[in-house]
Every structure is written in C-alpha cells, then in structure tokens.
Design a protein around this motif. Sequence first.
Motif, PDB file in Angstrom:
ATOM      1  N   MET C   1       0.839  -1.213   0.000  1.00 12.74           N
ATOM      2  CA  MET C   1       0.000   0.000   0.000  1.00 12.74           C
ATOM      3  C   MET C   1       0.870   1.258   0.000  1.00 12.74           C
ATOM      4  O   MET C   1       1.827   1.361   0.757  1.00 12.74           O
ATOM      5  N   ASN C   2       0.547   2.162  -0.893  1.00 10.37           N
ATOM      6  CA  ASN C   2       1.172   3.475  -0.809  1.00 10.37           C
ATOM      7  C   ASN C   2       0.337   4.336   0.106  1.00 10.37           C
ATOM      8  O   ASN C   2      -0.823   4.600  -0.184  1.00 10.37           O
ATOM      9  N   ARG C   3       0.926   4.747   1.204  1.00  7.91           N
ATOM     10  CA  ARG C   3       0.150   5.555   2.142  1.00  7.91           C
ATOM     11  C   ARG C   3       0.001   6.975   1.633  1.00  7.91           C
ATOM     12  O   ARG C   3       0.919   7.536   1.051  1.00  7.91           O
ATOM     13  N   PRO C   4      -1.160   7.590   1.922  1.00  8.69           N
ATOM     14  CA  PRO C   4      -1.314   9.010   1.574  1.00  8.69           C
ATOM     15  C   PRO C   4      -0.447   9.850   2.505  1.00  8.69           C
ATOM     16  O   PRO C   4      -0.160   9.457   3.640  1.00  8.69           O
ATOM     17  N   LEU C   5      -0.027  10.997   2.029  1.00  9.96           N
ATOM     18  CA  LEU C   5       0.711  11.940   2.866  1.00  9.96           C
ATOM     19  C   LEU C   5      -0.212  12.477   3.960  1.00  9.96           C
ATOM     20  O   LEU C   5      -1.384  12.767   3.704  1.00  9.96           O
ATOM     21  N   ILE C   6       0.311  12.591   5.154  1.00 10.47           N
ATOM     22  CA  ILE C   6      -0.461  13.158   6.267  1.00 10.47           C
ATOM     23  C   ILE C   6       0.110  14.533   6.601  1.00 10.47           C
ATOM     24  O   ILE C   6       1.287  14.659   6.928  1.00 10.47           O
ATOM     25  N   ILE C   7      -0.739  15.556   6.467  1.00 14.52           N
ATOM     26  CA  ILE C   7      -0.305  16.933   6.733  1.00 14.52           C
ATOM     27  C   ILE C   7      -0.920  17.391   8.036  1.00 14.52           C
ATOM     28  O   ILE C   7      -2.145  17.391   8.199  1.00 14.52           O
ATOM     29  N   GLY C   8      -0.081  17.760   8.980  1.00 15.52           N
ATOM     30  CA  GLY C   8      -0.559  18.254  10.265  1.00 15.52           C
ATOM     31  C   GLY C   8      -0.747  19.756  10.240  1.00 15.52           C
ATOM     32  O   GLY C   8       0.167  20.489   9.865  1.00 15.52           O
ATOM     33  N   ILE C   9      -1.933  20.208  10.604  1.00 13.96           N
ATOM     34  CA  ILE C   9      -2.208  21.649  10.666  1.00 13.96           C
ATOM     35  C   ILE C   9      -2.320  22.051  12.127  1.00 13.96           C
ATOM     36  O   ILE C   9      -3.223  21.603  12.841  1.00 13.96           O
ATOM     37  N   MET C  10      -1.404  22.855  12.578  1.00 15.14           N
ATOM     38  CA  MET C  10      -1.433  23.350  13.948  1.00 15.14           C
ATOM     39  C   MET C  10      -1.969  24.786  13.924  1.00 15.14           C
ATOM     40  O   MET C  10      -1.947  25.444  12.888  1.00 15.14           O
ATOM     41  N   GLY C  11      -2.388  25.280  15.056  1.00 11.43           N
ATOM     42  CA  GLY C  11      -2.851  26.657  15.093  1.00 11.43           C
ATOM     43  C   GLY C  11      -3.863  26.877  16.198  1.00 11.43           C
ATOM     44  O   GLY C  11      -4.369  25.928  16.797  1.00 11.43           O
ATOM     45  N   GLY C  12      -4.145  28.137  16.447  1.00 12.78           N
ATOM     46  CA  GLY C  12      -4.898  28.530  17.621  1.00 12.78           C
ATOM     47  C   GLY C  12      -6.326  28.026  17.672  1.00 12.78           C
ATOM     48  O   GLY C  12      -7.035  28.004  16.660  1.00 12.78           O
ATOM     49  N   GLY C  13      -6.750  27.609  18.863  1.00 15.69           N
ATOM     50  CA  GLY C  13      -8.161  27.340  19.094  1.00 15.69           C
ATOM     51  C   GLY C  13      -8.929  28.652  19.079  1.00 15.69           C
ATOM     52  O   GLY C  13     -10.116  28.702  18.740  1.00 15.69           O
ATOM     53  N   ASP C  14      -8.235  29.703  19.420  1.00 19.10           N
ATOM     54  CA  ASP C  14      -8.809  31.047  19.440  1.00 19.10           C
ATOM     55  C   ASP C  14      -8.139  31.837  18.312  1.00 19.10           C
ATOM     56  O   ASP C  14      -7.038  32.356  18.485  1.00 19.10           O
ATOM     57  N   ALA C  15      -8.778  31.911  17.146  1.00 22.28           N
ATOM     58  CA  ALA C  15      -8.146  32.486  15.956  1.00 22.28           C
ATOM     59  C   ALA C  15      -8.978  33.634  15.393  1.00 22.28           C
ATOM     60  O   ALA C  15     -10.205  33.652  15.522  1.00 22.28           O
ATOM     61  N   ASN C  16      -8.301  34.598  14.748  1.00 14.19           N
ATOM     62  CA  ASN C  16      -9.063  35.696  14.150  1.00 14.19           C
ATOM     63  C   ASN C  16      -9.621  35.291  12.785  1.00 14.19           C
ATOM     64  O   ASN C  16      -9.319  34.213  12.268  1.00 14.19           O
ATOM     65  N   GLU C  17     -10.432  36.176  12.224  1.00 18.94           N
ATOM     66  CA  GLU C  17     -11.184  35.840  11.012  1.00 18.94           C
ATOM     67  C   GLU C  17     -10.272  35.469   9.852  1.00 18.94           C
ATOM     68  O   GLU C  17     -10.540  34.520   9.114  1.00 18.94           O
ATOM     69  N   ASN C  18      -9.178  36.212   9.710  1.00 13.26           N
ATOM     70  CA  ASN C  18      -8.266  35.942   8.598  1.00 13.26           C
ATOM     71  C   ASN C  18      -7.595  34.570   8.747  1.00 13.26           C
ATOM     72  O   ASN C  18      -7.465  33.815   7.786  1.00 13.26           O
ATOM     73  N   ASP C  19      -7.197  34.252   9.970  1.00 10.46           N
ATOM     74  CA  ASP C  19      -6.548  32.952  10.210  1.00 10.46           C
ATOM     75  C   ASP C  19      -7.527  31.800   9.982  1.00 10.46           C
ATOM     76  O   ASP C  19      -7.157  30.749   9.455  1.00 10.46           O
ATOM     77  N   VAL C  20      -8.752  32.005  10.394  1.00  9.52           N
ATOM     78  CA  VAL C  20      -9.775  30.982  10.176  1.00  9.52           C
ATOM     79  C   VAL C  20     -10.002  30.777   8.680  1.00  9.52           C
ATOM     80  O   VAL C  20     -10.091  29.644   8.191  1.00  9.52           O
ATOM     81  N   GLN C  21     -10.053  31.881   7.917  1.00 10.57           N
ATOM     82  CA  GLN C  21     -10.279  31.785   6.471  1.00 10.57           C
ATOM     83  C   GLN C  21      -9.110  31.055   5.813  1.00 10.57           C
ATOM     84  O   GLN C  21      -9.311  30.175   4.966  1.00 10.57           O
ATOM     85  N   ASP C  22      -7.893  31.411   6.200  1.00  7.68           N
ATOM     86  CA  ASP C  22      -6.716  30.743   5.618  1.00  7.68           C
ATOM     87  C   ASP C  22      -6.675  29.260   5.996  1.00  7.68           C
ATOM     88  O   ASP C  22      -6.278  28.413   5.189  1.00  7.68           O
ATOM     89  N   ALA C  23      -7.077  28.957   7.223  1.00  4.81           N
ATOM     90  CA  ALA C  23      -7.083  27.553   7.649  1.00  4.81           C
ATOM     91  C   ALA C  23      -8.088  26.765   6.812  1.00  4.81           C
ATOM     92  O   ALA C  23      -7.818  25.627   6.398  1.00  4.81           O
ATOM     93  N   TYR C  24      -9.232  27.372   6.570  1.00  5.66           N
ATOM     94  CA  TYR C  24     -10.246  26.704   5.740  1.00  5.66           C
ATOM     95  C   TYR C  24      -9.697  26.445   4.336  1.00  5.66           C
ATOM     96  O   TYR C  24      -9.778  25.330   3.816  1.00  5.66           O
ATOM     97  N   THR C  25      -9.114  27.498   3.740  1.00  6.89           N
ATOM     98  CA  THR C  25      -8.563  27.354   2.382  1.00  6.89           C
ATOM     99  C   THR C  25      -7.467  26.297   2.354  1.00  6.89           C
ATOM    100  O   THR C  25      -7.409  25.461   1.439  1.00  6.89           O
ATOM    101  N   LEU C  26      -6.613  26.313   3.358  1.00  9.73           N
ATOM    102  CA  LEU C  26      -5.545  25.320   3.441  1.00  9.73           C
ATOM    103  C   LEU C  26      -6.132  23.908   3.479  1.00  9.73           C
ATOM    104  O   LEU C  26      -5.633  22.985   2.810  1.00  9.73           O
ATOM    105  N   GLY C  27      -7.199  23.735   4.238  1.00 12.53           N
ATOM    106  CA  GLY C  27      -7.861  22.433   4.304  1.00 12.53           C
ATOM    107  C   GLY C  27      -8.356  21.978   2.935  1.00 12.53           C
ATOM    108  O   GLY C  27      -8.171  20.817   2.545  1.00 12.53           O
ATOM    109  N   THR C  28      -8.953  22.920   2.196  1.00 13.05           N
ATOM    110  CA  THR C  28      -9.464  22.547   0.860  1.00 13.05           C
ATOM    111  C   THR C  28      -8.307  22.145  -0.054  1.00 13.05           C
ATOM    112  O   THR C  28      -8.414  21.160  -0.793  1.00 13.05           O
ATOM    113  N   LEU C  29      -7.210  22.883   0.022  1.00 18.27           N
ATOM    114  CA  LEU C  29      -6.082  22.597  -0.871  1.00 18.27           C
ATOM    115  C   LEU C  29      -5.437  21.244  -0.532  1.00 18.27           C
ATOM    116  O   LEU C  29      -4.980  20.523  -1.428  1.00 18.27           O
ATOM    117  N   ILE C  30      -5.400  20.921   0.743  1.00 15.10           N
ATOM    118  CA  ILE C  30      -4.850  19.622   1.159  1.00 15.10           C
ATOM    119  C   ILE C  30      -5.710  18.489   0.618  1.00 15.10           C
ATOM    120  O   ILE C  30      -5.206  17.476   0.104  1.00 15.10           O
TER     121      ILE C  30
END
Lengths: 164, 164, 164, 164
Positions: C1-30
């Motif tokens: 089996m070729n395993r899929p790459l696992i990408i860890g996303i770290m970051g604040g539980g308490d995040a501002n709007e821009n960070d939340v938006q970037d985190a969302y976009t990053l999730g979609t790109l992953i």
Amino acid sequence: MNRPLIIGIMGGGDANENDVQDAYTLGTLIAKQGWVLLNGGRNTGVMAASAKGASDLDGLTIGILPGNTPRHASEHIRIPIVTGIGNARNCINVLSSDVVVACPGGMGTLSEIALALKCRKPVILLNYEKEKRFEPFQQEGLLSYADSPQEAIDGILAFISGKT
Amino acid sequence: MNRPLIIGIMGGGDANENDVQDAYTLGTLIAKQGWVLLNGGRNTGVMAASAKGASDLDGLTIGILPGNTPRHASEHIRIPIVTGIGNARNCINVLSSDVVVACPGGMGTLSEIALALKCRKPVILLNYEKEKRFEPFQQEGLLSYADSPQEAIDGILAFISGKT
Amino acid sequence: MNRPLIIGIMGGGDANENDVQDAYTLGTLIAKQGWVLLNGGRNTGVMAASAKGASDLDGLTIGILPGNTPRHASEHIRIPIVTGIGNARNCINVLSSDVVVACPGGMGTLSEIALALKCRKPVILLNYEKEKRFEPFQQEGLLSYADSPQEAIDGILAFISGKT
Amino acid sequence: MNRPLIIGIMGGGDANENDVQDAYTLGTLIAKQGWVLLNGGRNTGVMAASAKGASDLDGLTIGILPGNTPRHASEHIRIPIVTGIGNARNCINVLSSDVVVACPGGMGTLSEIALALKCRKPVILLNYEKEKRFEPFQQEGLLSYADSPQEAIDGILAFISGKT
C-alpha cells in the motif's frame, strides 16, 4: 549516589477495610526498610492508606497523579508527580518501580499488573488467588504471591537478592 | 503535610560552559532553600549540572526520564521517574513544577516554556533575551527574566509571595 | 500500500477571522492534493476551520483529541483519535504528520512547532514573521515560511520532492 | 457528518496460526460492515492479520504505534498514528474505539481489556475462556464472549443496537 529502592504499590481506589489496613501496614514496612513508596497518588483506598503508612514512619512517598493538578493528591504524598495523562500514567507507575506490589483492586490495578509483567518488572500479588494466567511468570520467578504485608516485604527482599 | 516547593529546571542537553556553570549554581541555591529540584533527568548538559548542584548540597532531585529505564539518568538524580513516553514527558516536567526556570536550550526547552505558559505555570527565563512573544505573560506576572542564578531564586520567591 | 501523505495543521483554538479563512482554504487545498489532514481535533479556531475545508472537498480528516471522549471533536473530523493525555498529545500531532504547517496560534502551537523541529519534522510557518531562533532550521531546509495557503502547499511539495 | 464506527482489535503480536486466521477473517468482516479498524499497528501477529483482512476489502485501517516512526507499521495500516509513548498508547487504543474486540494475546492485550473496562468501553473476548473476574461486566452488558469472528460481529451489532 546509591539510589533507594522504589516500591510501587498498586491497588483499588475503592478498597475494603481489610485491604486498607494491609496497605497501611505495607506502607509502614516499606518505610522501615528505607525504601521509597510510589503509587497512583490519589486520596482514596489503597493509595491513600499506603502513603499514610509510609509517611507516618517518615518514608518518602511519590504519587503519580492522572490529572492536571496536585490538588487531589493524598496529603501523605510528599512528591506529587502531575502527569495530566489520565490512565496512561499507569505505565509510569510500573516503569518507575523497582518492584510492584499489587493489592486487591479493579481493572486499573489489573492493567498495572499486566503492564508490569509486559515491562518485565517483578510483581508481588498481595491477597490474590493464584491464577493460571500468571503461572509462566511465577515459574520464571518474575511473579510471586503474598498473604500478608510482611510476606510481600519478604518477596521484595527475595527479588532483590535474586538480582544480586 | 506541608509539601516542599518543586522547582523545575529546563534547559539544553547540549549546553555551553557558562550555562552548565549557572545550572550547577542554580541547583545549589535551590537545595539551600530546601526546595526539590525536578528536571528531565538525563546525564547531560543543564540536566546533569543542575542535579549535581542540588545533590552536592543534599537537595532532593527528581528526574522525569523520557525512556524506559533509569539507566540513562544522571547519577545525581535521586528519584528517577521512568515515563517511557519520550518527549511527551515534557508536559509532566512543567505540570509537576510549582515554578519553571528555563536555562538556555534548544527546541525541547522552548516546548517546555510554551507548555508551561499554556498550563499557567510561572516561568523564569534565565539568561534569555527579552522576546515580544512573551510580553503578555510578563505583563500579567506569569513570566520574568533573570540574568543570574540568584536573580532566578529572587524571581521564584517573588512568585511565591505573590501567591500568598 | 502506498500511504497518503499526512499533513498536520497546527494553530490557535482562538483564531481571528483571517486565520480561520486561511485555515479553511488550506484544508481545501490539502484535500485537493489527495492528502490526509491531521490536527488537534477540537471544534474551534484553526482546528475546526481546516477540518471543514478538507471535509468539504471529501478529504480524510484525523483529529488527535486531548480529552477522554470524541464528543468535543469538530463534526468535520472523520476519525477522532481519543488520547486522554491532554497537552501531551501535541507530540502525537507532530510525530504522526509527514509535514507540519503551523498557522498563527498561542503557546500550544509554539510547543508544536518546537516539538516538530526537535523530532526533525519539516515545518512550514504560515503568516508568521521570520524569527532568528528558527534560522538554523531554515538554513538546513527543515523550516520554511509561507504567506498564503497556496504557498504552504508549494512548501509541502518542495519538502516532498526534496526527499525524493 | 455521520462518523463511521471504529472497532479496536487487540491481540498478541506473537499469535498462533488459528488466532492469525481469525484475526484476518475479523478484519474482512469489519470492512464489509463499512466500519473502521483500529489496532496497535505493528507488523506482526493479530495486528498485521486483522489489518490485512480489512485492507483486502478496502476497509480503512488505523494503527496506533508505540514508537517514533511509521516505519514499523504493517503495510496494511493506511493511517499510522505515531505516538512515541510506548505501552501508554494502549490507553489510546481503547479510548479511540467504539467497541473493543480482544483476540488471544499476552499481557499487553490483558492491559487493554482492563483499561477498556475501566474506561467503560464495550469489550468482546474472542476465543477466550469465561473468567470470574469479568462476570460483573458481563452481567451489566459491557462484556461478552464470542467463539468465532462472526459471533464477534454479532456482538458488536448487539452493543450498537443496545445503545440505540
């Protein structure tokens, strides 16, 4: 530095009167030997009683706590180690002990007996019925049974001299 | 029982001569206060030096080891806590300390500073440049800087009296 | 089996709007890359947003939870890993990731960056100011900076191709 | 999102032919149900066999590894969770499982049965003799016995419907 022997006392947070009394006596005998007593640290059952026994005779007591604060430690624990890792701390209890003595307990205690044997730590079962499952460990001298706190101490001494 | 204060000393396994000297002095000062010294337990750098300092003055030393055996502990650690959980033991280092003093170190030490602040433990940075990232913690009195072991002791005393 | 790459996303539980938006976009790109997203699993800030991003594009999401139950996981986490070890789970976050992307966050995130570098995991800092402390890791190619989610993806691709 | 059920398969790293065959069959049956298989991840015994069974039918397989690298994972583990916490990961195995099925094994497996019951997780013992110690758990419906992989599946279905 010659380190003192660390004896881990496992056993139920919810214990009957006889088990509490034996845990207390065991604690006193460990302190008399100059050994360090280590247990799960909480203020209940075998943990609280064995810590009190050792503490009453000025023995050093170490408690490996599951939670995030020393607040729930028995007052007879002199050094609370605050792990914050819940039941996973059971592994630390056995790895940090030179010999493990298990008093009667529930599933937490059973997990510690099993983990101790897996980690090749000597285990003494105090007031336990003999079990087929543990026979291989008994035969190789890694596990023994005791019917009184004094017999548990004798078992510890036998393990130590066996290693010498 | 009134428990002794437990002071956690963090810092590099790979330390320069000055840091080793300061760690040793810090260990002696902690023992003089009657406090317990806790560190990562290994026989290297700031860990070995601070344990030796405390031990030379008969202070009690606790080492929270990452591996599965006490064999790699500094000989100046009187009570080795064998965790078997690797770097995850850094959390235990900070949770078990009443005050954390960080000597210079690498990424392991940085993780301990960060975890300590996250867990709301008082932190003293010994021989560190001031950092913008830590300003909010400094302002609320959770973090302070020290330029010598004695200043670190003064900082610990300030934290304690602040809690009284 | 070729395993899929696992990408860890770290970051604040308490995040501002821009960070939340970037985190969302990053999730979609992953998810678009066919990679697995791993994070701390809680239903807040960067964790919730990045999981939602990946989940919206049918990516597999793994959450490494600090507590004893999956109840507090984001609903966008498909596989909650329930650790019960509190902040000590930060080590698991980084050890289980092939590449770690840190979004802005507090001390928990800083501990994860530090632990990742200590464990020799590639780290990408998204929307971070450059820091002197991390220069050695940048110079040896273990750490890089990104100013947008797409740049973080490019950084991941660079790390992977560098290993080939 | 409706999460898939996660079934934890415990059992010996050192297993006999019959146990390996049953573990493989159990893995296939879990995948057929659309459930996720979780185990200790190593490339040996019940772990390797159950992962292969699920993987052969395109089931998702999660391995909770004790060490610091995914290198020792079975190739049939699609998502290796690298914990670095040794046997303490046994707690994560049971906390992350909706139902635990224990195949025959040694002390590691016994520790997982004990920890699962302590954490109030449903446990099915496959090919085990009945034991007095577990009677209270059997009576309250938290533990059951199975004599074949299909009976274990039936037991899982009974637990699930009992919760509904």
